[in-house]
Design a protein around this motif. Structure first.
Motif, PDB file in Angstrom:
ATOM      1  N   TRP A 257       0.840  -1.207   0.000  1.00 42.55           N
ATOM      2  CA  TRP A 257       0.000   0.000   0.000  1.00 42.55           C
ATOM      3  C   TRP A 257       0.871   1.251   0.000  1.00 42.55           C
ATOM      4  CZ3 TRP A 257      -5.349   0.910   0.330  1.00 42.55           C
ATOM      5  CH2 TRP A 257      -6.146  -0.235   0.364  1.00 42.55           C
ATOM      6  N   LEU A 258       0.419   2.262  -0.740  1.00 40.96           N
ATOM      7  CA  LEU A 258       0.948   3.615  -0.637  1.00 40.96           C
ATOM      8  C   LEU A 258       0.017   4.362   0.302  1.00 40.96           C
ATOM      9  CD1 LEU A 258       2.473   6.242  -1.422  1.00 40.96           C
ATOM     10  CD2 LEU A 258       0.927   6.394  -3.399  1.00 40.96           C
ATOM     11  N   HIS A 259       0.579   4.970   1.332  1.00 38.90           N
ATOM     12  CA  HIS A 259      -0.205   5.809   2.234  1.00 38.90           C
ATOM     13  C   HIS A 259       0.256   7.250   2.042  1.00 38.90           C
ATOM     14  CE1 HIS A 259      -1.797   6.688   6.550  1.00 38.90           C
ATOM     15  NE2 HIS A 259      -2.276   7.493   5.640  1.00 38.90           N
ATOM     16  N   VAL A 260      -0.636   8.073   1.501  1.00 39.12           N
ATOM     17  CA  VAL A 260      -0.343   9.492   1.311  1.00 39.12           C
ATOM     18  C   VAL A 260      -0.621  10.199   2.629  1.00 39.12           C
ATOM     19  CG1 VAL A 260      -0.939  11.588   0.043  1.00 39.12           C
ATOM     20  CG2 VAL A 260      -0.955   9.364  -1.132  1.00 39.12           C
ATOM     21  N   GLY A 261       0.431  10.730   3.242  1.00 38.83           N
ATOM     22  CA  GLY A 261       0.283  11.441   4.509  1.00 38.83           C
ATOM     23  C   GLY A 261      -0.072  12.904   4.303  1.00 38.83           C
ATOM     24  N   TYR A 262       0.690  13.563   3.431  1.00 39.54           N
ATOM     25  CA  TYR A 262       0.488  14.983   3.154  1.00 39.54           C
ATOM     26  C   TYR A 262       0.669  15.238   1.664  1.00 39.54           C
ATOM     27  CZ  TYR A 262       2.052  15.014   8.040  1.00 39.54           C
ATOM     28  OH  TYR A 262       2.220  14.731   9.357  1.00 39.54           O
ATOM     29  N   LEU A 263      -0.193  16.055   1.121  1.00 39.93           N
ATOM     30  CA  LEU A 263      -0.029  16.551  -0.247  1.00 39.93           C
ATOM     31  C   LEU A 263      -0.391  18.023  -0.205  1.00 39.93           C
ATOM     32  CD1 LEU A 263       0.407  16.330  -3.295  1.00 39.93           C
ATOM     33  CD2 LEU A 263      -1.919  15.491  -3.500  1.00 39.93           C
ATOM     34  N   TRP A 264       0.553  18.863  -0.599  1.00 33.44           N
ATOM     35  CA  TRP A 264       0.347  20.306  -0.523  1.00 33.44           C
ATOM     36  C   TRP A 264       0.930  20.962  -1.760  1.00 33.44           C
ATOM     37  CZ3 TRP A 264       4.051  24.223  -0.404  1.00 33.44           C
ATOM     38  CH2 TRP A 264       3.564  25.505  -0.113  1.00 33.44           C
ATOM     39  N   VAL A 265       0.220  21.971  -2.263  1.00 36.56           N
ATOM     40  CA  VAL A 265       0.697  22.778  -3.388  1.00 36.56           C
ATOM     41  C   VAL A 265       0.577  24.246  -2.985  1.00 36.56           C
ATOM     42  CG1 VAL A 265       0.280  23.432  -5.790  1.00 36.56           C
ATOM     43  CG2 VAL A 265       0.049  21.039  -5.098  1.00 36.56           C
ATOM     44  N   ASP A 266       1.655  24.984  -3.202  1.00 41.43           N
ATOM     45  CA  ASP A 266       1.659  26.414  -2.905  1.00 41.43           C
ATOM     46  C   ASP A 266       0.541  27.097  -3.681  1.00 41.43           C
ATOM     47  OD1 ASP A 266       2.782  29.313  -3.740  1.00 41.43           O
ATOM     48  OD2 ASP A 266       3.558  28.738  -1.766  1.00 41.43           O
ATOM     49  N   GLU A 267      -0.074  28.068  -3.061  1.00 34.34           N
ATOM     50  CA  GLU A 267      -1.229  28.762  -3.655  1.00 34.34           C
ATOM     51  C   GLU A 267      -0.943  29.275  -5.066  1.00 34.34           C
ATOM     52  OE1 GLU A 267      -4.389  32.289  -2.496  1.00 34.34           O
ATOM     53  OE2 GLU A 267      -2.956  31.571  -0.992  1.00 34.34           O
ATOM     54  N   ARG A 268       0.271  29.746  -5.305  1.00 33.27           N
ATOM     55  CA  ARG A 268       0.627  30.277  -6.629  1.00 33.27           C
ATOM     56  C   ARG A 268       0.592  29.214  -7.720  1.00 33.27           C
ATOM     57  NH1 ARG A 268       6.291  32.302  -5.255  1.00 33.27           N
ATOM     58  NH2 ARG A 268       6.019  30.534  -3.876  1.00 33.27           N
ATOM     59  N   HIS A 269       0.691  27.956  -7.329  1.00 33.07           N
ATOM     60  CA  HIS A 269       0.763  26.874  -8.311  1.00 33.07           C
ATOM     61  C   HIS A 269      -0.500  26.014  -8.352  1.00 33.07           C
ATOM     62  CE1 HIS A 269       4.956  27.903  -8.889  1.00 33.07           C
ATOM     63  NE2 HIS A 269       5.089  27.905  -7.578  1.00 33.07           N
ATOM     64  N   ARG A 270      -1.495  26.384  -7.549  1.00 33.59           N
ATOM     65  CA  ARG A 270      -2.735  25.607  -7.558  1.00 33.59           C
ATOM     66  C   ARG A 270      -3.482  25.848  -8.859  1.00 33.59           C
ATOM     67  NH1 ARG A 270      -4.083  26.971  -1.306  1.00 33.59           N
ATOM     68  NH2 ARG A 270      -2.297  25.797  -0.514  1.00 33.59           N
ATOM     69  N   GLY A 271      -4.161  24.818  -9.332  1.00 29.34           N
ATOM     70  CA  GLY A 271      -4.901  24.910 -10.583  1.00 29.34           C
ATOM     71  C   GLY A 271      -4.046  24.658 -11.813  1.00 29.34           C
ATOM     72  N   THR A 272      -2.778  24.326 -11.603  1.00 27.87           N
ATOM     73  CA  THR A 272      -1.873  24.081 -12.734  1.00 27.87           C
ATOM     74  C   THR A 272      -1.703  22.589 -13.026  1.00 27.87           C
ATOM     75  OG1 THR A 272       0.115  23.943 -11.359  1.00 27.87           O
ATOM     76  CG2 THR A 272      -0.540  26.153 -12.127  1.00 27.87           C
ATOM     77  N   GLY A 273      -2.299  21.744 -12.197  1.00 28.38           N
ATOM     78  CA  GLY A 273      -2.127  20.298 -12.357  1.00 28.38           C
ATOM     79  C   GLY A 273      -0.970  19.740 -11.556  1.00 28.38           C
ATOM     80  N   LEU A 274      -0.298  20.596 -10.788  1.00 24.90           N
ATOM     81  CA  LEU A 274       0.866  20.147 -10.030  1.00 24.90           C
ATOM     82  C   LEU A 274       0.480  19.072  -8.999  1.00 24.90           C
ATOM     83  CD1 LEU A 274       3.828  20.206  -9.332  1.00 24.90           C
ATOM     84  CD2 LEU A 274       3.393  22.222  -7.883  1.00 24.90           C
ATOM     85  N   GLY A 275      -0.619  19.270  -8.294  1.00 25.12           N
ATOM     86  CA  GLY A 275      -1.049  18.276  -7.308  1.00 25.12           C
ATOM     87  C   GLY A 275      -1.301  16.923  -7.953  1.00 25.12           C
ATOM     88  N   SER A 276      -1.950  16.938  -9.104  1.00 25.50           N
ATOM     89  CA  SER A 276      -2.207  15.688  -9.839  1.00 25.50           C
ATOM     90  C   SER A 276      -0.902  15.029 -10.258  1.00 25.50           C
ATOM     91  CB  SER A 276      -3.053  15.960 -11.081  1.00 25.50           C
ATOM     92  OG  SER A 276      -4.303  16.497 -10.721  1.00 25.50           O
ATOM     93  N   ARG A 277       0.070  15.824 -10.695  1.00 19.51           N
ATOM     94  CA  ARG A 277       1.357  15.271 -11.117  1.00 19.51           C
ATOM     95  C   ARG A 277       2.133  14.691  -9.949  1.00 19.51           C
ATOM     96  NH1 ARG A 277       3.581  20.204 -13.750  1.00 19.51           N
ATOM     97  NH2 ARG A 277       5.586  19.192 -13.451  1.00 19.51           N
ATOM     98  N   LEU A 278       2.104  15.380  -8.798  1.00 26.61           N
ATOM     99  CA  LEU A 278       2.784  14.858  -7.609  1.00 26.61           C
ATOM    100  C   LEU A 278       2.182  13.512  -7.202  1.00 26.61           C
ATOM    101  CD1 LEU A 278       2.991  18.162  -5.544  1.00 26.61           C
ATOM    102  CD2 LEU A 278       4.959  16.827  -6.327  1.00 26.61           C
ATOM    103  N   LEU A 279       0.853  13.451  -7.153  1.00 26.56           N
ATOM    104  CA  LEU A 279       0.170  12.225  -6.754  1.00 26.56           C
ATOM    105  C   LEU A 279       0.429  11.110  -7.759  1.00 26.56           C
ATOM    106  CD1 LEU A 279      -1.691  10.829  -4.724  1.00 26.56           C
ATOM    107  CD2 LEU A 279      -3.629  11.723  -6.043  1.00 26.56           C
ATOM    108  N   ALA A 280       0.320  11.408  -9.051  1.00 22.52           N
ATOM    109  CA  ALA A 280       0.542  10.397 -10.082  1.00 22.52           C
ATOM    110  C   ALA A 280       1.969   9.857 -10.017  1.00 22.52           C
ATOM    111  CB  ALA A 280       0.256  10.978 -11.469  1.00 22.52           C
ATOM    112  N   HIS A 281       2.937  10.722  -9.756  1.00 20.19           N
ATOM    113  CA  HIS A 281       4.321  10.271  -9.672  1.00 20.19           C
ATOM    114  C   HIS A 281       4.521   9.352  -8.469  1.00 20.19           C
ATOM    115  CE1 HIS A 281       8.491  10.338 -10.851  1.00 20.19           C
ATOM    116  NE2 HIS A 281       8.857  10.686  -9.632  1.00 20.19           N
ATOM    117  N   ALA A 282       3.950   9.723  -7.331  1.00 21.72           N
ATOM    118  CA  ALA A 282       4.054   8.870  -6.134  1.00 21.72           C
ATOM    119  C   ALA A 282       3.379   7.521  -6.382  1.00 21.72           C
ATOM    120  CB  ALA A 282       3.426   9.564  -4.932  1.00 21.72           C
ATOM    121  N   GLU A 283       2.204   7.532  -7.004  1.00 15.65           N
ATOM    122  CA  GLU A 283       1.513   6.275  -7.318  1.00 15.65           C
ATOM    123  C   GLU A 283       2.348   5.419  -8.260  1.00 15.65           C
ATOM    124  OE1 GLU A 283      -3.041   8.062  -7.013  1.00 15.65           O
ATOM    125  OE2 GLU A 283      -2.149   7.667  -8.981  1.00 15.65           O
ATOM    126  N   HIS A 284       2.958   6.053  -9.268  1.00 13.70           N
ATOM    127  CA  HIS A 284       3.789   5.326 -10.227  1.00 13.70           C
ATOM    128  C   HIS A 284       4.984   4.674  -9.521  1.00 13.70           C
ATOM    129  CE1 HIS A 284       5.960   4.364 -13.892  1.00 13.70           C
ATOM    130  NE2 HIS A 284       7.018   4.975 -13.368  1.00 13.70           N
TER     131      HIS A 284
END
Length: 151
Positions: free
Chosen positions: A68-95
């Motif tokens: 299992w992957l357990h995601v403890g924290y996922l955070w994106v700086d306000e300036r970068h929200r809405g850019t897909g960065l959170g999705s990319r971080l999560l997808a990379h961790a899942e990969h």
């Protein structure tokens, strides 16, 4: 006669954890099978996104354990929200979890005002909802099956 204490004591905490793990391992064939393998330990998995100036744009802190992957924290700086960065971080961790650590599933806890909809859009399903944890807030546990490809 027992004496109850409330002091913080790392040595006793570690002893208690070891004894609980030993008891759990003795009771569970699944945990016995993990004994002595890399799946027995919680292995940190971190993914960082740095901006062009070396500042932290976002990050994911989690660990893998028992496939299992357990995601403890996922955070994106306000300036970068809405850019897909959170999705990319999560997808990379899942990969990484699926391909390098043979994880079959992922889990995360989030509050109602944080990101349950974000995780749903990433394919996660709510499996637990705890109202008033803390009071006035609902906590969700979400899970997702990962596509596993072994190296």
């Amino acid at each position: 006669m027992f004496r109850l204490e409330t002091e913080v004591d790392k040595a006793r905490r570690d002893l208690l954890r070891k004894r609980l793990r030993d008891t759990d391992t003795a009771a569970s064939p699944v945990l016995r099978a993990l004994r002595g393998t890399s799946g027995e330990r919680e292995n940190p998995l971190h993914v960082w996104a740095m901006d062009d100036f070396g500042g932290l744009a976002g990050g994911l802190v989690g660990h893998t354990w028992a496939s299992w992957l357990h995601v403890g924290y996922l955070w994106v700086d306000e300036r970068h929200r809405g850019t897909g960065l959170g999705s990319r971080l999560l997808a990379h961790a899942e990969h990484l979890a699926a391909t390098e650590r043979a994880c079959a599933s992922a889990r995360v806890e989030t509050w109602d005002f944080q990101a349950p909809d974000f995780y749903r859009k990433q394919g996660y399903e709510v499996v637990c909802e705890i109202p008033d944890y803390p009071p006035g807030i609902t906590e969700y546990t979400l899970v997702k099956k990962l596509v596993t490809r072994h190296r």
